[in-house]
Design a protein around this motif. Structure first.
Motif, PDB file in Angstrom:
ATOM      1  N   GLN A 224     -12.659  -2.855 -28.763  1.00 53.77           N
ATOM      2  CA  GLN A 224     -12.938  -2.263 -27.501  1.00 53.77           C
ATOM      3  C   GLN A 224     -13.280  -0.785 -28.423  1.00 53.77           C
ATOM      4  O   GLN A 224     -11.580  -0.032 -28.167  1.00 53.77           O
ATOM      5  CB  GLN A 224     -12.681  -2.759 -26.377  1.00 53.77           C
ATOM      6  CG  GLN A 224     -13.987  -2.228 -25.406  1.00 53.77           C
ATOM      7  CD  GLN A 224     -13.790  -2.639 -24.138  1.00 53.77           C
ATOM      8  OE1 GLN A 224     -13.241  -2.673 -23.144  1.00 53.77           O
ATOM      9  NE2 GLN A 224     -14.578  -3.791 -23.989  1.00 53.77           N
TER      10      GLN A 224
ATOM     11  N   ALA B  17     -13.434 -10.796 -23.101  1.00 49.96           N
ATOM     12  CA  ALA B  17     -12.941  -9.639 -23.167  1.00 49.96           C
ATOM     13  C   ALA B  17     -11.607 -10.663 -23.467  1.00 49.96           C
ATOM     14  O   ALA B  17     -10.553 -10.240 -23.505  1.00 49.96           O
ATOM     15  CB  ALA B  17     -12.731  -9.757 -20.887  1.00 49.96           C
ATOM     16  N   PRO B  18     -12.212 -12.069 -23.011  1.00 45.31           N
ATOM     17  CA  PRO B  18      -9.855 -13.129 -23.141  1.00 45.31           C
ATOM     18  C   PRO B  18     -10.000 -12.867 -24.882  1.00 45.31           C
ATOM     19  O   PRO B  18      -8.715 -13.083 -25.202  1.00 45.31           O
ATOM     20  CB  PRO B  18     -10.625 -14.655 -23.000  1.00 45.31           C
ATOM     21  CG  PRO B  18     -11.776 -14.386 -21.826  1.00 45.31           C
ATOM     22  CD  PRO B  18     -12.420 -13.097 -21.956  1.00 45.31           C
TER      23      PRO B  18
ATOM     24  N   ASP C  13     -21.772 -12.468 -22.672  1.00 44.97           N
ATOM     25  CA  ASP C  13     -21.764 -11.227 -22.181  1.00 44.97           C
ATOM     26  C   ASP C  13     -20.025 -10.175 -21.964  1.00 44.97           C
ATOM     27  O   ASP C  13     -19.077 -11.020 -22.581  1.00 44.97           O
ATOM     28  CB  ASP C  13     -22.317 -10.771 -20.401  1.00 44.97           C
ATOM     29  CG  ASP C  13     -21.277 -11.768 -19.617  1.00 44.97           C
ATOM     30  OD1 ASP C  13     -20.102 -12.411 -19.745  1.00 44.97           O
ATOM     31  OD2 ASP C  13     -22.014 -12.137 -18.587  1.00 44.97           O
ATOM     32  N   TYR C  14     -20.004  -9.222 -21.794  1.00 43.74           N
ATOM     33  CA  TYR C  14     -18.411  -8.636 -21.798  1.00 43.74           C
ATOM     34  C   TYR C  14     -16.782  -9.968 -20.641  1.00 43.74           C
ATOM     35  O   TYR C  14     -16.022  -9.775 -21.467  1.00 43.74           O
ATOM     36  CB  TYR C  14     -18.908  -7.493 -20.683  1.00 43.74           C
ATOM     37  CG  TYR C  14     -19.250  -6.696 -22.019  1.00 43.74           C
ATOM     38  CD1 TYR C  14     -18.855  -5.591 -23.383  1.00 43.74           C
ATOM     39  CD2 TYR C  14     -20.063  -5.494 -21.529  1.00 43.74           C
ATOM     40  CE1 TYR C  14     -19.646  -4.919 -23.922  1.00 43.74           C
ATOM     41  CE2 TYR C  14     -21.344  -4.848 -22.274  1.00 43.74           C
ATOM     42  CZ  TYR C  14     -20.783  -4.622 -23.517  1.00 43.74           C
ATOM     43  OH  TYR C  14     -21.221  -3.977 -24.398  1.00 43.74           O
ATOM     44  N   ALA C  15     -17.099 -10.226 -19.711  1.00 38.61           N
ATOM     45  CA  ALA C  15     -16.761 -10.866 -19.000  1.00 38.61           C
ATOM     46  C   ALA C  15     -16.467 -12.108 -19.927  1.00 38.61           C
ATOM     47  O   ALA C  15     -15.491 -12.311 -20.107  1.00 38.61           O
ATOM     48  CB  ALA C  15     -17.319 -11.422 -17.787  1.00 38.61           C
ATOM     49  N   ASP C  16     -17.381 -12.531 -20.978  1.00 40.95           N
ATOM     50  CA  ASP C  16     -17.160 -13.306 -21.536  1.00 40.95           C
ATOM     51  C   ASP C  16     -16.334 -13.432 -22.723  1.00 40.95           C
ATOM     52  O   ASP C  16     -15.701 -14.403 -23.811  1.00 40.95           O
ATOM     53  CB  ASP C  16     -18.621 -14.040 -22.382  1.00 40.95           C
ATOM     54  CG  ASP C  16     -19.328 -14.811 -21.465  1.00 40.95           C
ATOM     55  OD1 ASP C  16     -18.603 -15.488 -20.174  1.00 40.95           O
ATOM     56  OD2 ASP C  16     -20.499 -14.980 -20.842  1.00 40.95           O
TER      57      ASP C  16
ATOM     58  N   ASP D 231     -18.024  -3.394 -26.665  1.00 42.13           N
ATOM     59  CA  ASP D 231     -17.422  -4.009 -28.164  1.00 42.13           C
ATOM     60  C   ASP D 231     -17.674  -4.112 -29.602  1.00 42.13           C
ATOM     61  O   ASP D 231     -18.588  -3.761 -29.790  1.00 42.13           O
ATOM     62  CB  ASP D 231     -17.486  -5.598 -27.979  1.00 42.13           C
ATOM     63  CG  ASP D 231     -16.230  -5.919 -26.218  1.00 42.13           C
ATOM     64  OD1 ASP D 231     -15.514  -4.778 -26.055  1.00 42.13           O
ATOM     65  OD2 ASP D 231     -16.919  -7.079 -25.118  1.00 42.13           O
TER      66      ASP D 231
END
Length: 317
Positions: free
Chosen positions: A34, A94-95, A89-92, A56
């Motif tokens: 990122q 992030a990990p 999406d960004y939440a997906d 990202d």
């Protein structure tokens, strides 16, 4: 590292990937990162008032070599376009930041100031790549590699194909037997190229099915095809007067012969991946010159969502 000479030879090669066409369906490999960069109004400096924009990116394992802007350039990063709805999406994502991933999507070329890389990816899917570091991970990889070997031995095209990630960084030359009478097969290994050349690819990889693999001890034993006949192996050889030559004595006469190369296959775990090699190496009794014998094709396997996949290939020497 057991095969230091081979690794040094292979990884001294600078590998550049192809440049995808715009609106092309691709599978890309690399590290998810990122970055925050200056946006509107001037795209120059956050400190001087430009908006901070965060996106990202995929740091490619093999940079593209493109001329999207009219000049040849290396493209090491691909900006990701997230469309929402049923897409990641960004939440997906992030990990998976900072980790190796395999991304699927469709390419586009930069069109606005908010497109910070020449090539972008409209993201469809993301899969995590698991480094092969623990004994359990390595054991799983070797068990699955034995299934890969079985597919090779049985010439099971469908089963073998399931291990490949397309398009594969590398070329068809890495997989088919060398024939000096034929032109170089430098086509990138896409799914269509695999389908067209499946029988040749199976033939070219067949020696890997002979590797002795032990998932319990994590051992991969070298497989070597001796270039000398059984009778030649019984002789005692001495260095000749010229480099790469030897002699043996028989029936009171001295016979001069050249050094030669064996055909070998080998493997090892290195830097979180399973590396398999096939090529040539100096015969142990009558070693050929390094410029003649030190060459190999390398195949890199990784665990993607727990499944062993062939993700890259290249040839050196």
């Amino acid at each position: 590292m057991k095969y230091l000479w081979l690794s040094a030879l292979l990884f001294s090669q600078v590998v550049m990937a192809w440049c995808p066409d715009e609106d092309q369906k691709v599978i890309l490999q690399g590290t998810l990162i990122q970055q925050t960069l200056p946006g509107l109004p001037n795209y120059e400096s956050i400190k001087d008032g430009d908006e901070a924009v965060t996106y990202d990116y995929l740091k490619l394992d093999q940079p593209f070599e493109c001329d999207v802007t009219g000049e040849s350039e290396s493209v090491p990063l691909v900006q990701l376009i997230l469309m929402g709805k049923n897409k990641p999406d960004y939440a997906d994502l992030a990990p998976s930041l900072g980790k190796d991933v395999i991304l699927t999507g469709k390419t586009m070329y930069a069109q606005t100031g908010l497109h910070f890389t020449s090539v972008l990816l409209i993201l469809d899917d993301v899969k995590d790549v698991t480094p092969l570091n623990t004994p359990e991970q390595k054991k799983s990889a070797l068990i699955q590699f034995q299934q890969f070997q079985q597919a090779l031995s049985e010439a099971n095209v469908a089963a073998l194909k399931s291990y490949f990630v397309f398009p594969l960084p590398g070329s068809l030359d890495d997989f088919i037997p060398y024939d000096e009478s034929q032109s170089s097969q430098s086509d990138q290994l896409t799914e269509a190229v695999f389908d067209k050349n499946a029988s040749q690819i199976i033939k070219g990889l067949h020696i890997l099915s002979s590797l002795d693999v032990n998932p319990d001890t994590l051992e991969i034993k070298e497989h070597r095809i001796n270039a000398l006949s059984a009778q030649e192996q019984k002789r005692k050889y001495f260095p000749g007067d010229e480099d790469g030559t030897f002699y043996y004595e028989e029936n009171g006469q001295r016979h001069v012969v050249d050094g030669t190369c064996d055909t070998v296959a080998m493997g090892e775990f290195d830097e979180g991946v399973l590396r398999l090699y096939q090529g040539t190496s100096a015969n142990k009794q009558r070693p050929g010159l390094s410029e003649s014998c030190d060459g190999a094709s390398s195949y890199l396997f990784k665990l993607i969502d727990g499944k062993l996949r062939l993700v890259a290939s290249f040839t050196a020497g």
